[in-house]
Write a protein that holds these residues in place. Structure first.
Motif, short mmCIF file in Angstrom:
data_model
loop_
_atom_site.label_atom_id
_atom_site.label_comp_id
_atom_site.label_asym_id
_atom_site.label_seq_id
_atom_site.Cartn_x
_atom_site.Cartn_y
_atom_site.Cartn_z
N ARG A 62 0.89 -1.32 -0.03
CA ARG A 62 0.20 0.08 -0.19
C ARG A 62 0.98 1.43 -0.19
NH1 ARG A 62 -5.20 -1.22 1.02
NH2 ARG A 62 -5.77 -3.09 1.96
N LEU A 63 1.47 1.46 0.76
CA LEU A 63 2.87 2.53 1.08
C LEU A 63 3.50 3.05 -0.71
CD1 LEU A 63 4.41 1.63 4.27
CD2 LEU A 63 2.50 3.49 3.33
N GLN A 64 4.13 1.41 -1.06
CA GLN A 64 4.87 1.72 -2.54
C GLN A 64 3.64 1.92 -3.43
OE1 GLN A 64 7.73 1.00 -2.64
NE2 GLN A 64 7.84 1.59 -4.80
N ILE A 65 2.53 1.81 -3.39
CA ILE A 65 1.62 1.83 -3.98
C ILE A 65 1.14 3.75 -5.04
CG2 ILE A 65 -0.74 2.10 -5.03
CD1 ILE A 65 -1.09 -0.52 -4.62
N GLU A 66 1.31 4.44 -2.90
CA GLU A 66 1.41 5.75 -2.81
C GLU A 66 2.27 6.50 -3.15
OE1 GLU A 66 -1.41 7.08 -2.29
OE2 GLU A 66 -2.41 5.70 -1.47
N LEU A 67 3.46 5.95 -3.38
CA LEU A 67 4.90 6.28 -3.56
C LEU A 67 5.05 6.31 -5.42
CD1 LEU A 67 7.75 4.85 -1.58
CD2 LEU A 67 6.69 7.03 -1.69
N TYR A 68 4.35 5.08 -6.15
CA TYR A 68 4.16 4.75 -6.96
C TYR A 68 3.07 6.02 -8.28
CZ TYR A 68 6.16 0.36 -7.96
OH TYR A 68 7.32 -0.26 -7.45
N ARG A 69 1.76 6.60 -6.98
CA ARG A 69 0.90 7.52 -8.00
C ARG A 69 1.25 9.28 -7.88
NH1 ARG A 69 -2.73 5.67 -4.42
NH2 ARG A 69 -3.50 4.70 -5.72
N ASP A 70 2.73 9.46 -6.55
CA ASP A 70 3.02 10.44 -6.46
C ASP A 70 4.06 10.11 -7.40
OD1 ASP A 70 3.42 13.25 -4.85
OD2 ASP A 70 5.10 12.44 -5.17
N HIS A 71 4.35 9.35 -7.73
CA HIS A 71 5.53 9.37 -8.89
C HIS A 71 4.67 10.20 -10.09
CE1 HIS A 71 9.04 8.89 -11.27
NE2 HIS A 71 8.36 8.12 -12.08
#
Length: 418
Positions: free
Chosen positions: A235-244
């Motif tokens: 879940r945390l990595q997906i948020e990083l992907y989304r921001d990127h």
């Protein structure tokens, strides 16, 4: 052949006969092409195993809303509303182009001559799954996949539903799946893409426990705890992907527009306050750098914001100019992107009219493409003038054309400063 194969062949023959009978009587069909409330038995699951498939989201859904939807469905239909109760069945049906039918609990049991012969036992009565698909021979294969999923859930294997975040799957498997290797090193859980649905991640915490006594006072993490930890990291990595991805989409003209939004809005607010002071106090004068003394904008023009309807009409004007000027379609698409991003950063551009912004964006996109020789501004203005002012003719030598050209160049310079 063997007894099992003979039984399967007999089943397929019987099913084909039934389908032909439905065709002849024109039985009602669903939009997907399958007959409504008609399915062929694939197998049966115990109530506990079937409930595991419904709780496919690991209990993240609201139980109260789920029960309300379930009760509403029971009053109207004889089958379970699997699409609202589970993320697995909708994905499974979409991936394999089939339909899964399960009889609802209140419709189960047997009634004879208005007398209840047998009632449904929620802990003992098995749940039968019926399938409808284009090829009848695929039903045993579909049933085996559903049965295997129920067995995996019984073993404690978790499935993470990506949903709209499925677009980040390519980033997860990038570099030969380094992200999944990292999850295994940190948590000990094996994470892989789910080949059955396509929009789930399979998280296997294993069977062994991990002793964290050295770090956390003799704390022991079970396989379920490790799977939960891996799910949280995903879940945390997906948020990083989304921001990127958001920042990547905002990057244009060598600058991240999302970071410049707050600064530019503050600048335009200060400009508006200065202009207001100049209007109520004659001794204070203020003129924007891109405006001449003979072409001062009115207060209503400066104060008015760009309405979405007007911006949409501006995009249609871009398409018309591109068509008449015989530009590449990519030039029009690029111009629209520049237009929307400029208005996102500067929703109330002071001193600019929408047609000037449209022409500046189109001129920039025209110069940015490298496939054909870009057209000069006078050529584009000659094509665009009848689009902006129907029935009018464009004369290059007149002062009006020169002023329009200067405004477009000033607008282009303003866009490039962002």
């Amino acid at each position: 052949g063997s007894l099992a194969s003979d039984i399967n062949i007999a089943k397929e023959h019987l099913w084909n006969v039934l389908l032909r009978a439905c065709d002849e009587c024109q039985a009602p069909k669903k939009p997907s092409g399958f007959y409504k409330d008609l399915g062929f038995l694939g197998g049966q699951l115990s109530p506990s195993r079937f409930q595991m498939l419904l709780n496919h989201n690991n209990g993240n859904n609201n139980n109260n809303s789920m029960m309300e939807q379930q009760n509403t469905t029971r009053c109207q239909e004889a089958h379970e509303d699997l699409r609202h109760r589970s993320s697995f069945f909708p994905s499974f049906e979409s991936t394999h182009r089939c339909s899964v039918w399960v009889q609802s609990e209140t419709d189960m049991g047997r009634i004879e001559q208005n007398r209840v012969v047998s009632e449904y036992n929620p802990t003992a009565t098995p749940r039968k799954l019926y399938f409808a698909c284009a090829k009848i021979a695929d039903i045993p294969k579909l049933w085996s996949m559903v049965e295997q999923r129920a067995n995996d859930r019984a073993k404690g294997i978790r499935y993470f539903h990506l949903g709209p975040d499925r677009m980040y799957q390519q980033l997860m498997i990038k570099n030969s799946g380094k992200f999944f290797e990292y999850l295994q090193q940190v948590t000990g859980a094996v994470v892989t893409l789910d080949s059955v649905t396509g929009d789930h991640l399979r998280i296997d915490g294993g069977t062994a426990s991990v002793d964290l006594g050295t770090w956390d006072n003799d704390c022991i993490l079970t396989s379920s705890d490790l799977a939960c930890l891996a799910e949280e990291l995903i879940r945390l990595q997906i948020e990083l992907y989304r921001d990127h991805c958001i920042r990547q989409q905002s990057w244009i003209f060598g600058r991240d527009w999302s970071l410049a939004t707050a600064v530019k809005n503050h600048i335009h607010i200060n400009k508006a306050n200065t202009l207001f002071d100049a209007m109520i106090k004659p001794e204070v004068s203020w003129t924007p750098s891109h405006l001449t003394t003979n072409n001062k904008p009115s207060w209503l023009t400066l104060k008015r914001s760009m309405e979405p309807r007007n911006v949409a009409n501006g995009c249609l004007e871009v398409a018309e100019i591109v068509r008449k000027a015989k530009l590449l379609p990519d030039v029009g698409a690029h111009a629209v992107v520049i237009l929307y991003r400029f208005l996102k950063v500067c929703p109330n551009p002071l001193g600019f009219k929408l047609r000037e912004i449209v022409m500046a964006c189109l001129f920039l996109a025209n110069k940015a493409q490298k496939l054909k020789k870009w057209k000069r501004l006078e050529v584009l203005l000659e094509v665009a003038y009848p689009v902006f002012f129907p029935g009018s003719k464009f004369h290059r030598q007149e002062q009006e054309a020169t002023n329009f050209e200067q405004k477009v160049l000033a607008t282009e310079k303003e866009i490039l400063t962002f």
